[in-house]
Write a protein that holds these residues in place. Sequence first.
Motif, short mmCIF file in Angstrom:
data_model
loop_
_atom_site.label_atom_id
_atom_site.label_comp_id
_atom_site.label_asym_id
_atom_site.label_seq_id
_atom_site.Cartn_x
_atom_site.Cartn_y
_atom_site.Cartn_z
N LEU A 49 0.83 -1.21 0.00
CA LEU A 49 0.00 0.00 0.00
C LEU A 49 0.86 1.26 0.00
N SER A 50 1.92 1.27 0.80
CA SER A 50 2.78 2.46 0.85
C SER A 50 3.51 2.66 -0.47
N MET A 51 3.90 1.59 -1.14
CA MET A 51 4.55 1.72 -2.45
C MET A 51 3.55 2.25 -3.48
N PHE A 52 2.29 1.83 -3.38
CA PHE A 52 1.26 2.31 -4.29
C PHE A 52 0.99 3.79 -4.06
N VAL A 53 0.92 4.21 -2.80
CA VAL A 53 0.69 5.63 -2.47
C VAL A 53 1.86 6.47 -2.97
N ALA A 54 3.08 5.98 -2.82
CA ALA A 54 4.25 6.71 -3.31
C ALA A 54 4.20 6.84 -4.83
N LEU A 55 3.74 5.82 -5.51
CA LEU A 55 3.62 5.87 -6.97
C LEU A 55 2.58 6.90 -7.39
N ILE A 56 1.45 6.93 -6.70
CA ILE A 56 0.40 7.90 -7.01
C ILE A 56 0.88 9.32 -6.71
N ALA A 57 1.56 9.50 -5.57
CA ALA A 57 2.05 10.83 -5.19
C ALA A 57 3.06 11.35 -6.22
N THR A 58 3.90 10.46 -6.71
CA THR A 58 4.88 10.86 -7.72
C THR A 58 4.18 11.25 -9.02
N ALA A 59 3.12 10.54 -9.36
CA ALA A 59 2.39 10.87 -10.59
C ALA A 59 1.64 12.19 -10.46
N LEU A 60 1.28 12.59 -9.23
CA LEU A 60 0.54 13.84 -9.03
C LEU A 60 1.43 15.08 -8.96
#
Length: 68
Positions: free
Chosen positions: A14-25
């Motif tokens: 979950l934390s890796m997914f959130v980091a991926l989304i944050a980077t995309a934003l």
Amino acid sequence: MKTMRVPRSGSMILSMFVALIATALLPVVFMAALAASAETHPRSMGETLKELGRPLAKSASQLLAHFR
């Protein structure tokens, strides 16, 4: 050759997914900040904070009035 299995917990995924989304934003946030700074007469920080805090102050005063 023996392969080793790396355990992965749900919170790690979950934390890796959130980091991926944050980077995309990041580009979206950058462009929004750039568009806001391009206003002809930008508002002062104090005025912006007062406007953002108005609903919070209203709900706090209603809550205090309810308990009186």
